[in-house]
Structure formats: C-alpha cells, structure tokens
Design a protein around this motif. Structure first.
Motif, PDB file in Angstrom:
ATOM      1  N   PHE A   1       1.100  -1.000   0.346  1.00 41.21           N
ATOM      2  CA  PHE A   1       0.045  -0.040  -0.080  1.00 41.21           C
ATOM      3  C   PHE A   1       0.862   1.465  -0.055  1.00 41.21           C
ATOM      4  O   PHE A   1       1.924   1.384   0.659  1.00 41.21           O
ATOM      5  N   PHE A   2       0.573   1.902  -1.048  1.00 41.26           N
ATOM      6  CA  PHE A   2       1.172   3.687  -1.027  1.00 41.26           C
ATOM      7  C   PHE A   2       0.541   4.616  -0.968  1.00 41.26           C
ATOM      8  O   PHE A   2      -1.068   4.414  -1.450  1.00 41.26           O
ATOM      9  N   ARG A   3       0.941   5.799   0.066  1.00 36.00           N
ATOM     10  CA  ARG A   3       0.183   7.002   0.090  1.00 36.00           C
ATOM     11  C   ARG A   3       0.716   7.578  -1.203  1.00 36.00           C
ATOM     12  O   ARG A   3       2.221   7.905  -1.167  1.00 36.00           O
ATOM     13  N   VAL A   4       0.441   8.094  -1.813  1.00 37.45           N
ATOM     14  CA  VAL A   4       1.344   8.574  -3.651  1.00 37.45           C
ATOM     15  C   VAL A   4      -0.078  10.357  -3.614  1.00 37.45           C
ATOM     16  O   VAL A   4      -0.982  11.082  -3.501  1.00 37.45           O
ATOM     17  N   PRO A   5       0.801  11.072  -2.565  1.00 38.38           N
ATOM     18  CA  PRO A   5       0.219  12.043  -2.608  1.00 38.38           C
ATOM     19  C   PRO A   5      -0.222  13.236  -3.786  1.00 38.38           C
ATOM     20  O   PRO A   5      -0.551  14.169  -3.416  1.00 38.38           O
ATOM     21  N   GLY A   6       0.794  13.312  -4.904  1.00 38.05           N
ATOM     22  CA  GLY A   6       0.021  14.183  -5.646  1.00 38.05           C
ATOM     23  C   GLY A   6      -0.471  13.083  -6.901  1.00 38.05           C
ATOM     24  O   GLY A   6      -1.249  14.159  -8.169  1.00 38.05           O
ATOM     25  N   LEU A   7      -1.336  12.536  -5.963  1.00 37.51           N
ATOM     26  CA  LEU A   7      -2.296  11.673  -7.324  1.00 37.51           C
ATOM     27  C   LEU A   7      -3.663  12.934  -7.254  1.00 37.51           C
ATOM     28  O   LEU A   7      -4.777  12.990  -6.160  1.00 37.51           O
ATOM     29  N   ASN A   8      -3.901  14.024  -8.308  1.00 37.57           N
ATOM     30  CA  ASN A   8      -4.688  14.691  -8.104  1.00 37.57           C
ATOM     31  C   ASN A   8      -5.855  14.923  -8.974  1.00 37.57           C
ATOM     32  O   ASN A   8      -6.915  15.192  -8.687  1.00 37.57           O
ATOM     33  N   CYS A   9      -5.676  13.984 -10.020  1.00 36.37           N
ATOM     34  CA  CYS A   9      -6.752  13.149 -11.108  1.00 36.37           C
ATOM     35  C   CYS A   9      -7.001  11.961 -11.307  1.00 36.37           C
ATOM     36  O   CYS A   9      -6.078  11.674 -10.800  1.00 36.37           O
ATOM     37  N   THR A  10      -7.679  12.060 -12.084  1.00 38.52           N
ATOM     38  CA  THR A  10      -8.102  11.051 -12.873  1.00 38.52           C
ATOM     39  C   THR A  10      -7.295  10.312 -13.589  1.00 38.52           C
ATOM     40  O   THR A  10      -6.979   9.636 -13.908  1.00 38.52           O
ATOM     41  N   GLY A  11      -6.933  11.576 -14.224  1.00 38.25           N
ATOM     42  CA  GLY A  11      -5.513  10.844 -15.054  1.00 38.25           C
ATOM     43  C   GLY A  11      -4.117  10.563 -14.198  1.00 38.25           C
ATOM     44  O   GLY A  11      -4.140   9.702 -15.147  1.00 38.25           O
ATOM     45  N   CYS A  12      -4.202  11.313 -13.320  1.00 34.91           N
ATOM     46  CA  CYS A  12      -3.339  10.836 -12.904  1.00 34.91           C
ATOM     47  C   CYS A  12      -3.675   9.154 -11.239  1.00 34.91           C
ATOM     48  O   CYS A  12      -2.129   8.374 -12.303  1.00 34.91           O
ATOM     49  N   GLU A  13      -4.438   8.860 -11.831  1.00 32.58           N
ATOM     50  CA  GLU A  13      -4.751   7.667 -11.699  1.00 32.58           C
ATOM     51  C   GLU A  13      -5.082   6.852 -12.634  1.00 32.58           C
ATOM     52  O   GLU A  13      -4.353   5.579 -11.981  1.00 32.58           O
ATOM     53  N   ARG A  14      -4.924   7.117 -13.685  1.00 37.31           N
ATOM     54  CA  ARG A  14      -5.030   6.098 -14.938  1.00 37.31           C
ATOM     55  C   ARG A  14      -3.426   5.823 -15.318  1.00 37.31           C
ATOM     56  O   ARG A  14      -2.493   5.152 -15.405  1.00 37.31           O
ATOM     57  N   GLU A  15      -2.745   7.047 -15.341  1.00 32.82           N
ATOM     58  CA  GLU A  15      -1.314   6.795 -15.548  1.00 32.82           C
ATOM     59  C   GLU A  15      -0.297   5.577 -14.473  1.00 32.82           C
ATOM     60  O   GLU A  15       0.039   5.099 -14.679  1.00 32.82           O
ATOM     61  N   VAL A  16      -0.830   5.987 -13.459  1.00 29.05           N
ATOM     62  CA  VAL A  16       0.131   4.690 -11.817  1.00 29.05           C
ATOM     63  C   VAL A  16      -0.657   3.739 -12.202  1.00 29.05           C
ATOM     64  O   VAL A  16       0.670   2.650 -12.180  1.00 29.05           O
ATOM     65  N   ARG A  17      -1.755   3.593 -12.887  1.00 31.08           N
ATOM     66  CA  ARG A  17      -1.998   1.844 -12.898  1.00 31.08           C
ATOM     67  C   ARG A  17      -1.742   1.544 -14.093  1.00 31.08           C
ATOM     68  O   ARG A  17      -1.226   0.155 -14.174  1.00 31.08           O
ATOM     69  N   GLN A  18      -1.704   2.617 -15.537  1.00 27.66           N
ATOM     70  CA  GLN A  18      -1.612   1.681 -16.546  1.00 27.66           C
ATOM     71  C   GLN A  18       0.406   1.736 -16.098  1.00 27.66           C
ATOM     72  O   GLN A  18       0.863   0.640 -16.935  1.00 27.66           O
ATOM     73  N   GLY A  19       0.867   2.600 -15.536  1.00 25.38           N
ATOM     74  CA  GLY A  19       2.282   2.263 -15.875  1.00 25.38           C
ATOM     75  C   GLY A  19       2.824   0.959 -15.004  1.00 25.38           C
ATOM     76  O   GLY A  19       3.425   0.428 -15.553  1.00 25.38           O
ATOM     77  N   LEU A  20       1.501   1.203 -13.298  1.00 25.28           N
ATOM     78  CA  LEU A  20       3.316   0.087 -12.652  1.00 25.28           C
ATOM     79  C   LEU A  20       1.860  -1.505 -12.928  1.00 25.28           C
ATOM     80  O   LEU A  20       2.831  -1.949 -13.232  1.00 25.28           O
ATOM     81  N   ALA A  21       0.778  -1.626 -14.010  1.00 26.23           N
ATOM     82  CA  ALA A  21       0.550  -2.654 -14.729  1.00 26.23           C
ATOM     83  C   ALA A  21       1.220  -3.133 -15.752  1.00 26.23           C
ATOM     84  O   ALA A  21       1.474  -4.320 -15.651  1.00 26.23           O
ATOM     85  N   GLN A  22       2.297  -1.868 -16.101  1.00 26.17           N
ATOM     86  CA  GLN A  22       3.136  -2.824 -17.056  1.00 26.17           C
ATOM     87  C   GLN A  22       5.014  -3.707 -16.686  1.00 26.17           C
ATOM     88  O   GLN A  22       5.283  -4.510 -17.685  1.00 26.17           O
ATOM     89  N   LEU A  23       5.017  -3.912 -15.396  1.00 28.07           N
ATOM     90  CA  LEU A  23       6.041  -3.849 -14.759  1.00 28.07           C
ATOM     91  C   LEU A  23       5.760  -5.525 -14.413  1.00 28.07           C
ATOM     92  O   LEU A  23       4.502  -5.957 -14.021  1.00 28.07           O
ATOM     93  N   ASP A  24       6.846  -6.142 -14.632  1.00 27.02           N
ATOM     94  CA  ASP A  24       7.088  -7.630 -14.741  1.00 27.02           C
ATOM     95  C   ASP A  24       6.465  -8.528 -12.944  1.00 27.02           C
ATOM     96  O   ASP A  24       7.222  -7.795 -12.598  1.00 27.02           O
ATOM     97  N   GLY A  25       5.236  -9.071 -13.271  1.00 26.66           N
ATOM     98  CA  GLY A  25       5.159  -9.192 -11.190  1.00 26.66           C
ATOM     99  C   GLY A  25       4.314  -8.282 -10.560  1.00 26.66           C
ATOM    100  O   GLY A  25       3.992  -8.712  -9.481  1.00 26.66           O
ATOM    101  N   VAL A  26       3.545  -6.982 -11.764  1.00 28.84           N
ATOM    102  CA  VAL A  26       2.140  -6.888 -10.735  1.00 28.84           C
ATOM    103  C   VAL A  26       1.571  -7.129 -11.704  1.00 28.84           C
ATOM    104  O   VAL A  26       1.119  -7.188 -12.789  1.00 28.84           O
TER     105      VAL A  26
END
Length: 122
Positions: A48-73
């Motif tokens: 679980f991470f606290r991510v203070p800079g998540l300010n909008c749905t675009g940020c949310e989507r960027e984090v979801r998509q970026g992490l989903a590309q990692l091997d093992g996630v």
C-alpha cells in the motif's frame, strides 16, 4: 390425481446441452493455462502506498497503467480521492522498492504504509 404429461421441446434440451458444453470447454481451457505460467494466488502479496500527487483521474490512470506494465505486478488499484495505490504483486518477480521507484519515475512521490484498517461499529 395424475400429473399431466409435459414434454420439454427438443430445442430447449439442445440449448441446455450446448450451454453445458461451452461451460465445460471454458473450464478445460482455464485448466490448460494452469501450467505454471500464472503466479499462484497464494504467492501474491500486496503493498500500500500513499501517493500525495494523485490529483485527478488522469493521474490515477497513469499510475495504474504504468505499474501494470511491470513484470510481477498482478493488479493495481489507485485512488485520486484517497491519494493511494494498492498493488498486488508476485514477490518472486518484483519487490515493493522497485514498485515505489516506478511510481517515482512516473513523477509521483510514493510512501509505503500499512493499509488503513476499516473499523466497523455495531
């Protein structure tokens, strides 16, 4: 009193049989994919991470998509309202530190924390 003789139409029987065959084929196809290519559910862990800079749905989507590309996630749940990310991962393939670095590379601070505990009042 005798029950009336009711016959089931042949098309209804065929429809039920076709549905059962499709279910069986789907189950068998799923079993064939269990040859070890997918991580076992018991092996999955969450961070679980606290991510203070998540300010909008675009940020949310960027984090979801970026992490989903990692091997093992395996799964990513991000919330801009709570400014958090919950990541399900395979510890044999990736570590929480690498996930935090990936969040940083996306341009967000990431602070690993214990997930909040929901208190239920009675």
């Amino acid at each position: 009193m005798a029950r009336p003789n009711r016959r089931v139409p042949g098309w209804a029987v065929g429809l039920v049989l076709a549905g059962l065959l499709l279910m069986a084929a789907g189950w068998l196809a799923g079993r064939a994919g269990d040859s070890g290519s997918q991580p076992a559910a018991a092996a999955a862990e969450q961070v679980f991470f606290r991510v203070p800079g998540l300010n909008c749905t675009g940020c949310e989507r960027e984090v979801r998509q970026g992490l989903a590309q990692l091997d093992g996630v395996i799964d990513v749940e991000a919330s801009f309202r709570a400014r958090t990310a919950l990541v399900t991962y395979d510890p044999r393939r990736i570590r929480p530190e690498a996930i935090a670095r990936a969040i940083s590379r996306l341009g967000y601070d990431a602070v690993e924390e214990d997930p909040p505990v929901l208190k239920v009042s009675r």
